[in-house]
Each structure stands twice: as C-alpha cells, then as structure tokens.
Design a protein around this motif. Structure first.
Motif, mmCIF file in Angstrom:
data_model
loop_
_atom_site.group_PDB
_atom_site.id
_atom_site.type_symbol
_atom_site.label_atom_id
_atom_site.label_comp_id
_atom_site.label_asym_id
_atom_site.label_seq_id
_atom_site.Cartn_x
_atom_site.Cartn_y
_atom_site.Cartn_z
ATOM 1 N N VAL A 2 0.835 -1.197 0.000
ATOM 2 C CA VAL A 2 0.000 0.000 0.000
ATOM 3 C C VAL A 2 0.868 1.244 0.000
ATOM 4 N N HIS A 3 0.497 2.221 -0.796
ATOM 5 C CA HIS A 3 1.166 3.524 -0.790
ATOM 6 C C HIS A 3 0.433 4.425 0.193
ATOM 7 N N TRP A 4 1.148 4.907 1.182
ATOM 8 C CA TRP A 4 0.588 5.774 2.216
ATOM 9 C C TRP A 4 0.804 7.237 1.841
ATOM 10 N N ILE A 5 -0.232 8.051 2.039
ATOM 11 C CA ILE A 5 -0.116 9.506 1.897
ATOM 12 C C ILE A 5 -0.480 10.123 3.238
ATOM 13 N N LEU A 6 0.435 10.852 3.827
ATOM 14 C CA LEU A 6 0.176 11.575 5.069
ATOM 15 C C LEU A 6 0.136 13.057 4.744
ATOM 16 N N ALA A 7 -0.931 13.724 5.134
ATOM 17 C CA ALA A 7 -1.105 15.136 4.778
ATOM 18 C C ALA A 7 -1.637 15.928 5.956
ATOM 19 N N HIS A 8 -1.430 17.220 5.894
ATOM 20 C CA HIS A 8 -2.014 18.143 6.861
ATOM 21 C C HIS A 8 -3.504 18.290 6.562
ATOM 22 N N GLY A 9 -4.289 18.631 7.586
ATOM 23 C CA GLY A 9 -5.729 18.678 7.414
ATOM 24 C C GLY A 9 -6.300 20.015 7.010
ATOM 25 N N ASP A 10 -5.453 20.980 6.588
ATOM 26 C CA ASP A 10 -5.982 22.258 6.109
ATOM 27 C C ASP A 10 -6.192 22.194 4.606
ATOM 28 N N THR A 11 -6.587 23.316 3.999
ATOM 29 C CA THR A 11 -6.912 23.311 2.572
ATOM 30 C C THR A 11 -5.725 22.902 1.711
ATOM 31 N N ASP A 12 -4.554 23.440 1.989
ATOM 32 C CA ASP A 12 -3.370 23.089 1.201
ATOM 33 C C ASP A 12 -3.028 21.618 1.371
ATOM 34 N N GLY A 13 -3.136 21.110 2.600
ATOM 35 C CA GLY A 13 -2.844 19.705 2.835
ATOM 36 C C GLY A 13 -3.835 18.784 2.141
ATOM 37 N N ILE A 14 -5.120 19.113 2.219
ATOM 38 C CA ILE A 14 -6.147 18.285 1.576
ATOM 39 C C ILE A 14 -5.989 18.304 0.064
ATOM 40 N N CYS A 15 -5.725 19.485 -0.508
ATOM 41 C CA CYS A 15 -5.576 19.580 -1.966
ATOM 42 C C CYS A 15 -4.316 18.861 -2.443
ATOM 43 N N SER A 16 -3.212 19.009 -1.726
ATOM 44 C CA SER A 16 -1.994 18.305 -2.126
ATOM 45 C C SER A 16 -2.174 16.803 -1.968
ATOM 46 N N GLY A 17 -2.867 16.381 -0.909
ATOM 47 C CA GLY A 17 -3.163 14.962 -0.750
ATOM 48 C C GLY A 17 -4.045 14.445 -1.874
ATOM 49 N N ALA A 18 -5.004 15.269 -2.310
ATOM 50 C CA ALA A 18 -5.886 14.878 -3.415
ATOM 51 C C ALA A 18 -5.098 14.709 -4.710
ATOM 52 N N ILE A 19 -4.155 15.588 -4.960
ATOM 53 C CA ILE A 19 -3.338 15.487 -6.173
ATOM 54 C C ILE A 19 -2.508 14.205 -6.135
ATOM 55 N N ALA A 20 -1.940 13.886 -4.964
ATOM 56 C CA ALA A 20 -1.181 12.643 -4.827
ATOM 57 C C ALA A 20 -2.086 11.431 -5.030
#
Length: 323
Positions: A2-20
């Motif tokens: 499994v590929h794990w993505i850990l992101a911050h929960g603010d707008t920038d974190g959610i959007c960058s996580g979405a792109i990943a």
C-alpha cells in the motif's frame, strides 16, 4: 504494498493529498500534524508520500528514524513541504526525496511532482490549495490561472476553505473531500460543502463583529481563547480588532492549549519566535514567518503570551536597528 499519503488537514494539505491520490492509484490518505508525525509514521509499512507536514523541531530525531525505517523496508519516501527547516536538520542525510520551497504552496509542489501522471486540468486543485495558503502569487499558479475563469477559481476555493474550517478533526469527511477533488469534481458539486460554506460565512461575519468583546491584549499580542471557532480566523480577527501586530486563536484541549498565530508584519518571524518561546514553557511551535501554530501546557498559556510579546518586541528592535 500500500502507498501511504500523510497530509495536513488544512486546505493546502487536503488539496496536495488529493493530487497525490489522483496520481497514485489505490493509495491510502491519512491526516496528521508535526507533533504527531513520528508516532503516525510507525504505522507506515509501504511507500510513503508526505504533504504539508512541517518537520518538528521537537521529535525530529524520532521522525527521521521512522522515515529511515520505512526506507530500509525497501519503500520509497517522498516528503513535500514548504515550512522552514528545523534546527539540526541535515537534508543531505534525509532518507528519501525531500522537496521544500518556502514561497510556494505544497499543492503547487505536489502538482509539479506528479503532473506527468495526472490530467493537466488538475492544476485547478493546486490553485485551490495555493489560495488557501495565501500563496497564489507564484509564477506557476499565475500561469495556470490563465486556463480558467479566475472568478470561478476564487468562488470554488472560497467555498472549499470555508467548509473545511467547519470540519475540525472529522478526518473521514476530509478524506471524502480529498477523494472528490482527486476526481477533479468541483467543491460546489457537494451540497454539504456549499451548505457549510454559507453557514460559516454568516457565522464569520457575526464573530468578526463580536471579537471586540472577546479579545484580550498583551502588548503587541492580541488573543482569544476557547470561543469555539476556527483558530486561524480567531487569530486574524483578534489582531485586526485590537490593532496589534500579532493575533492568537487558542483552544484548550485536555492538558494543552493549541494555537494558531498570525501577523501582517514582515518585521516579525513567528516561526523563529515560537521555536524559542514555546519550548521554554514546555511546549512546541513553529510554521511560517507570518502564520504559525503552537501547543503549550494549559497552565503556561499566560506565561507563553507574555514571553511571546517580549520576543516580538525584541525582533522589532532588531529590525529597527538594521535600518
């Protein structure tokens, strides 16, 4: 694996996580923060992408050890960030690929990293994240905006930002938002987001007017505590209401007080001040020069505010001396 993505929960974190997520099919997205990073990394047993999580000054060694463990499993490690690096960090010995650009959003950096693997019109998700972190004036973001009607971009990002401010620690909902963005769906296509955004805008106007009755001042620092509202907006409007250089939105959580801090003064470096002051009172803190966060023991909050005011005053004196 499994590929794990850990992101911050603010707008920038959610959007960058979405792109990943859009680039890495089947990846799993989880939300974390600097204080909990080392502990959360212990769960990772596959390839890893980290988006918008500042490497913690306290706990840096433990976080690096966990990243090294993941690499030694034969997994890949990609760390994309834009926060100032902590003291003692050696980028040359980082156990993976480390991308850090201070004056760009992580959404922009993540899109640039994965753009060959995703549709070009995913750049609007990167723009949402950049607007959310007030970093939409970079060369890339301004260039991408020419592909869109700017008014629509700000409408959609505004609804997204307002809605996310109401979600708090509801990570399941944040994950749903990220999955929707990964499919390049408009935020306005989710009725729940639209409803939350409108309600938050009404509430924000009421809280903005109410702030004068709630704010307290210590020299250069204005603060509000436990008012059951967005910490970042509390910081912004406490500062504006009191006419100070620094604003704090604070919330008591068990034995600690968590805070968001803002300044509009380029003479002040909140990241530098917090890395010193928070540690002296048994807490932790850091972030960007003009936008940062901190956590201190609840019995030390007033001491923290006083020492922060002293640190800010000292920075202003040094800035004046430089001229």
């Amino acid at each position: 694996m499994v590929h794990w993505i850990l992101a911050h929960g603010d707008t920038d974190g959610i959007c960058s996580g979405a792109i990943a997520l859009a680039a890495i099919k089947g990846a799993k997205l989880f939300f974390t923060h600097p204080t909990g990073l080392a502990e959360d990394l212990k769960q990772v047993d596959g390839d890893l992408t980290v988006c918008d999580i500042a490497l913690p000054a306290q706990g840096l060694k433990e976080a690096i050890e966990e990243l090294r463990r993941i690499r030694d499993l034969g997994a890949s490690v990609l760390y994309i960030d834009h926060h100032p690096i902590p003291p003692g960090f050696d980028q040359g010995s980082f156990p993976g690929e480390y991308v850090n650009v201070l004056r760009a959003s992580v959404s922009e950096l993540t899109f640039l990293k994965y753009q060959a693997m995703i549709p070009s019109d995913m750049n609007r998700v990167a723009i949402y994240g950049a607007i959310g972190d007030y970093l939409d004036d970079t060369y890339n973001v301004q260039k991408w905006m020419w592909d869109w009607d700017k008014s629509l971009l700000y409408l959609e990002s505004g609804m997204l930002i307002q809605a996310i401010d109401t979600i708090g620690r509801n990570h399941d909902f944040k994950r749903e938002i990220a999955l929707s963005l990964a499919s390049n769906k408009l935020p306005s296509s989710d009725e729940r987001l639209v409803t939350r955004a409108v309600q938050e805008s009404i509430n924000e106007e009421w809280m903005r007017k109410k702030m004068k009755d709630l704010v307290k001042v210590q020299g250069n620092v204005a603060y509000v505590r436990d008012i059951d509202w967005s910490l970042s907006k509390s910081a912004i409007y406490s500062k504006a209401s009191a006419g100070t250089l620094v604003g704090i939105g604070a919330e008591t959580r068990k034995d600690f007080v968590d805070m968001s801090l803002r300044t509009h003064s380029e003479a002040i470096d909140l990241n530098k001040a917090l890395s010193q002051v928070a540690e002296r009172v048994g807490g932790s803190g850091g972030g960007h020069p003009m936008a940062a966060g901190a956590r201190v023991p609840k019995g030390k909050f007033q001491q923290f505010v006083q020492e922060l005011d002293s640190a800010v005053s000292e920075q202003l004196k040094q800035k004046t001396a430089d001229y």
